[in-house]
Design an enzyme around this catalytic site. Structure first.
Site, PDB file in Angstrom:
ATOM      1  N   ASP A  14      -1.212   0.649  -7.442  1.00 22.76           N
ATOM      2  CA  ASP A  14      -1.519  -0.496  -6.603  1.00 22.76           C
ATOM      3  C   ASP A  14      -3.042  -0.601  -6.649  1.00 22.76           C
ATOM      4  OD1 ASP A  14      -1.305  -2.473  -4.455  1.00 22.76           O
ATOM      5  OD2 ASP A  14      -2.108  -0.890  -3.174  1.00 22.76           O
ATOM      6  N   MET A  15      -3.590  -1.735  -6.320  1.00 19.71           N
ATOM      7  CA  MET A  15      -5.043  -1.857  -6.390  1.00 19.71           C
ATOM      8  C   MET A  15      -5.699  -1.876  -5.013  1.00 19.71           C
ATOM      9  SD  MET A  15      -7.448  -4.632  -8.197  1.00 19.71           S
ATOM     10  CE  MET A  15      -6.889  -5.796  -6.992  1.00 19.71           C
ATOM     11  N   ASP A  16      -5.395  -2.874  -4.197  1.00 19.87           N
ATOM     12  CA  ASP A  16      -6.071  -3.022  -2.912  1.00 19.87           C
ATOM     13  C   ASP A  16      -5.704  -1.897  -1.954  1.00 19.87           C
ATOM     14  OD1 ASP A  16      -7.477  -5.606  -3.272  1.00 19.87           O
ATOM     15  OD2 ASP A  16      -5.441  -6.348  -3.586  1.00 19.87           O
ATOM     16  N   ASP A 170      -0.641   2.767  -1.078  1.00 20.31           N
ATOM     17  CA  ASP A 170      -1.214   3.088   0.230  1.00 20.31           C
ATOM     18  C   ASP A 170      -0.433   2.492   1.391  1.00 20.31           C
ATOM     19  OD1 ASP A 170      -3.623   0.596   1.077  1.00 20.31           O
ATOM     20  OD2 ASP A 170      -2.108   0.442  -0.475  1.00 20.31           O
TER      21      ASP A 170
END
Length: 192
Positions: A14-16, A170
């Protein structure tokens, strides 16, 4: 360093909030763009909806608060403001280190709830865009997170069976999406 090479064939991030510490910057952009339309978006609710595409969030909050807005326009305004603030974004150090360690040894991809062009800009700002064989954004699939499609597409694009992928996330919704895609999930909050 976590060495995942012996048990997994691919890594999907995941990025954000996972690879890039964008969440505080996203919250500032959200707060300003929603306030312009009289919509309240609490920090607690913001974090609970992490990974959900912006237009979906705008529609949900507008409906709950009895407001009528063009969700696409508000979401686009939020992304423009976010990009203006992008210079402040830093990597999430432990996750960045894992990606850096494995980047030359196994295929890696990004699976994000952000539009792909925004994700690519963040990755380029952080200087890590070239580490990833694929970037899959909310606009690349019919059913974005919390559905499993983003993770399945990321695995497909790097040529790895989802069951042989480790996913880094996250948020609870993101972890559920990755698990539903058959991936083994690492909750990055346990690394911080």
């Amino acid at each position: 360093m976590i060495n995942l090479h012996h048990t997994y064939d691919g890594l999907v991030f995941d990025m954000d909030g996972t690879l890039a510490d964008t969440m505080p910057t996203h919250f500032v952009a959200w707060s300003r763009s929603m306030a312009a339309h009289g919509i309240v978006f609490s920090e607690e609710r913001f974090y609970a909806l992490g990974g959900v595409p912006a237009p979906v969030i705008v529609e949900m909050l507008a409906r709950e608060q009895g407001k009528s807005v063009d969700a696409e326009v508000v979401a686009e305004a939020k992304e423009v403001l976010f990009l203006e603030l992008l210079k402040d974004v830093q990597p999430v150090i432990p996750v960045h280190a894992i990606a850096e360690f494995h980047r030359e040894h196994m295929p890696m991809a990004i699976a994000t709830g952000s539009p792909r062009w925004v994700a690519e800009k963040i990755l380029k700002t952080l200087g890590i865009y070239q580490w990833f064989g694929a970037v899959v954004g909310a606009d690349d699939v019919v059913n974005p997170k919390p559905a499993l499609d983003t993770y399945l597409r990321a695995a497909e694009l790097i040529g790895v069976d989802p069951l042989r992928c480790h996913a880094f996330e996250d948020t609870d919704l993101g972890m559920e999406a990755a698990r539903n895609a058959g991936m083994t999930v690492i909750n990055i909050n346990t690394l911080l």
